[in-house]
Each structure stands twice: as C-alpha cells, then as structure tokens.
Scaffold this active site. Structure first.
Site, PDB file in Angstrom:
ATOM      1  N   ASP A  27       0.856  -1.187   0.000  1.00  0.00           N
ATOM      2  CA  ASP A  27       0.000   0.000   0.000  1.00  0.00           C
ATOM      3  C   ASP A  27       0.891   1.236   0.000  1.00  0.00           C
ATOM      4  O   ASP A  27       1.679   1.441   0.930  1.00  0.00           O
ATOM      5  CB  ASP A  27      -0.887  -0.016   1.247  1.00  0.00           C
ATOM      6  CG  ASP A  27      -1.998   1.020   1.186  1.00  0.00           C
ATOM      7  OD1 ASP A  27      -2.149   1.674   0.135  1.00  0.00           O
ATOM      8  OD2 ASP A  27      -2.718   1.167   2.196  1.00  0.00           O
ATOM      9  N   ASP A 121      -2.826   2.402  -6.071  1.00  0.00           N
ATOM     10  CA  ASP A 121      -1.792   2.477  -5.041  1.00  0.00           C
ATOM     11  C   ASP A 121      -1.735   1.275  -4.102  1.00  0.00           C
ATOM     12  O   ASP A 121      -1.008   1.304  -3.108  1.00  0.00           O
ATOM     13  CB  ASP A 121      -1.964   3.750  -4.220  1.00  0.00           C
ATOM     14  CG  ASP A 121      -3.289   3.795  -3.475  1.00  0.00           C
ATOM     15  OD1 ASP A 121      -4.218   3.077  -3.859  1.00  0.00           O
ATOM     16  OD2 ASP A 121      -3.385   4.566  -2.499  1.00  0.00           O
ATOM     17  N   GLU A 122      -2.456   0.212  -4.402  1.00  0.00           N
ATOM     18  CA  GLU A 122      -2.347  -0.968  -3.539  1.00  0.00           C
ATOM     19  C   GLU A 122      -2.663  -2.238  -4.313  1.00  0.00           C
ATOM     20  O   GLU A 122      -3.405  -2.224  -5.295  1.00  0.00           O
ATOM     21  CB  GLU A 122      -3.259  -0.850  -2.318  1.00  0.00           C
ATOM     22  CG  GLU A 122      -4.736  -0.772  -2.628  1.00  0.00           C
ATOM     23  CD  GLU A 122      -5.596  -0.784  -1.367  1.00  0.00           C
ATOM     24  OE1 GLU A 122      -5.276  -1.540  -0.419  1.00  0.00           O
ATOM     25  OE2 GLU A 122      -6.595  -0.056  -1.339  1.00  0.00           O
TER      26      GLU A 122
END
Length: 373
Positions: A27, A121-122
C-alpha cells in the site's frame, strides 16, 4: 459437543491442514499527495490536499501533514480548510498517477505474476512461489519497498501474512514507510484482540449492528456460532465466522475485473431534508468518480441507494448510451435520482452511489438520459 459445533470444528481443522500461503499487501503511503510533493519541492513538508478547492468540492487525498489536522479523503473542502487553515489544494493528475502505478506494477512482476491490484496504489501479491526463489516473504516485501523508493522516490508500506485479510490489516500497522508480519501462529490471537469496527470490510452500519448484538471485538465475534451469524448477517455470516478465526480462503486473483464502483455513508442523525441529502451525495460521487478516473474509466450507469430509518432500501438508476462526461454530470444524475424519490416516506439513514457498466476511456459527451425507476 453438539453436531453443529462438530461441523464447525472440522472446517477449522481442514483449513489448518491447507498449505500455508505467503501473501503481501503493498500500500503506497498517501499516494496522490506524495506524488505531488515529489514533483513540487515547494509542497514538501506541508499539508497538501489533492482535489477540491478552498471554496468547494471534496478532498480526494491528503498528505500526512494534512492528516495530522484530521483532513481525510472525501472530506468537504470547506471543512478541510477549517481544520487546517494552511492547507494547500492541488488539482489531481491521474495520468501521472497511472504512470507511476505502472512502474510499481513492473516491480511487482519481477517477483510474481499473481498480482491483484485493488487500486492504483495498492495490490495483493502471492509470493508462495516466486520468480526469485526467495523463501521468506518479509525479505521480498523489503526488496519491493526499497525498489519502489529507488524507481519512484515514493514510500510504500506492506503487510505480510498467510491470507489476504490479515495481510491487508498488517499493512496499516507500521504506516508510513514500514511493514508488519502476522504469522499463522499469531493470526487468530491478533483478530481476537481487534475491534470489529477496524476489520477491513466491516463498515459503520455493520459495526453498529454488531455492537447491538454485543460484538465489539474479534473475540466476541468468535464466540458466536455459525448459525447465529448467518441468521443475523445472511451470506456474510460464514465470512465473519472464518475471519474471527483468522481464516480467509480467498486467492490472489490476477484476473479480477472491476464491474462497479460504489460508496455509501450511514448518517449519525437520520435526514429528512432534500437539500441536506443532496449535499451528502457530493463526497460519495467524488469518491466513486475519483476511483474511475484513477483507472482511466467512466461509466454508463449511476445508481443511488437509499436506506430509510426502518431499514427499507430502494435504489434508483439512470443510464446513458455512451458514458458520463465528468463528475458534475454524475452528481447531476445522482441528485435527480434522489429528487425523484422525494418526498421521502421516512427519514433517510444511509445514502450510496454506485457507478456501473464501466468502460475504459474518458467520456467526451453526455447523452440525453432516460430515467429508469
């Protein structure tokens, strides 16, 4: 031991015999805001909000400096500015965020092809068998985080565990710029000591319902039988039964396709006024449109979900032949759908907005709509 307990115990024993997997949840830390601070040295060390403005809109992302003042994503910009008078608003650059996300994905692929992105983003990575032949997942996570820093200049946090649920929970334990491990030995005890409102996938409404049933922690959840949880939570009952024991059967799915994007909010005080209800739609629309825009997608269908004080639920949908042009078009459609349900038969407890019929590419024109009730 009665028959039901025997069945439940057998299921737990079977899970323990399954081959232990090594899952990493990566993350990025305050991703959008961190990219802006990286690219503009004048923003470094300062409270930054991506999206919105001092006068209107909502926050799409906030730097850690801004979070210290209670600024969070989906917060109305006016409220954010009030909490943090020195807050700096910058417009989002989703093309840049997508490019950086592509760099990060290439780093993941150096280790495994079992990558399940959740957003720009993860992502989950299954490194049980990996390209480098590294047997310790923590070592892989350390290498990935260092490589992300080297290539992008950004910090990432990671959670390492034997299942997706606990990997996700672990990635929040040492943020920012850290990692944590939850082993099979410690997984069940970790869940028992955790407040259910902090469980990934348990929203405010479900947490409130659990509290009314006397379920405040993972230990309280574990104490309930499978039949009890199924009675009160339907199909989700089996899921809650398993995660209370640190069990998550879900595999990392590299072919997972997003079919819709939704967000909802349960209000502390029920709403009766149409104008107030419309204002509550704006952060929901901002959140779902931001997710679509981040992936370079748009949608043909907007759905508004209304849950009344007596828990009755209605939905209203509106579709276009092409795709919605922008966030304002989505908000206008959502407001019209909400207005179509007014006057409300009872006070409104929850509102939700979902975008579906997703298509790659930005909308270029907004077509005439037909209301579908």
């Amino acid at each position: 031991m009665d028959k039901q307990d025997a069945i439940e115990t057998t299921a737990v024993d079977a899970e323990r015999e399954e081959r232990v997997r090594r899952i990493i949840h990566v993350d990025m830390d305050a991703f959008y805001a961190s990219v802006e601070q990286r690219d503009n040295p004048e923003l470094r060390g300062k409270p930054v909000a991506v999206g919105g403005s001092a006068a209107r809109g909502v926050v799409a992302a906030a730097s850690y400096e801004a979070r210290a003042f209670g600024v969070r994503s989906a917060l109305p910009s006016v409220t954010a500015k009030r909490r943090c008078p020195d807050l700096i608003f910058v417009p989002p650059r989703f093309d840049v965020y997508r490019a950086v996300s592509g760099q990060i994905r290439e780093i993941f692929s150096e280790h495994t092809d079992l990558i399940e992105p959740l957003s720009l983003d993860e992502a989950y990575l299954d490194v049980t068998e990996n390209k480098q032949g590294i047997t310790i997942a923590t070592e892989i996570a350390t290498i990935i985080r260092a490589r992300i820093k080297e290539v992008t200049g950004l910090n990432a946090s990671a959670g390492i565990s034997y299942c997706k649920f606990l990997a996700k929970m672990a990635s929040d334990l040492n943020k920012p710029n850290g990692h944590a491990v939850i082993t099979p030995k410690h997984g069940p005890a970790f869940v028992e000591g955790l407040a259910v409102k902090k469980f990934h996938g348990v929203g405010p409404a479900t947490a409130s319902k659990m509290e009314r049933l006397g379920i405040l922690t993972g230990a309280d959840l574990k104490a309930k039988s499978l039949s009890f949880l199924q009675e009160h939570f339907g199909k989700s009952g089996a899921w809650y039964y398993d995660i209370a024991r640190g069990i998550d059967h879900r595999r990392v799915d590299p072919d997972r396709e997003r079919k819709s994007v939704g967000a909802e909010d349960t209000f502390a005080v029920d709403i009766a006024d149409l104008g107030e209800a419309k204002r509550e739609l704006e952060p929901l629309v901002a959140k779902v449109w931001g997710r679509c825009e981040a992936h370079g997608m748009s949608a043909k269908t907007v759905t508004v979900k209304i849950r009344f004080a007596d828990l009755q639920i209605i939905t209203r949908s509106r579709s276009v032949p092409t795709v919605y042009a922008d966030r304002d078009a989505v908000l206008a459609a959502a407001e019209m759908l909400l207005q179509g349900a007014y006057p409300f038969p009872k006070k409104v407890r929850l509102l939700g907005v979902t975008l579906s019929s997703l298509e790659q590419g930005d909308g270029t024109a907004e077509a005439q709509l037909e209301l579908r009730l």
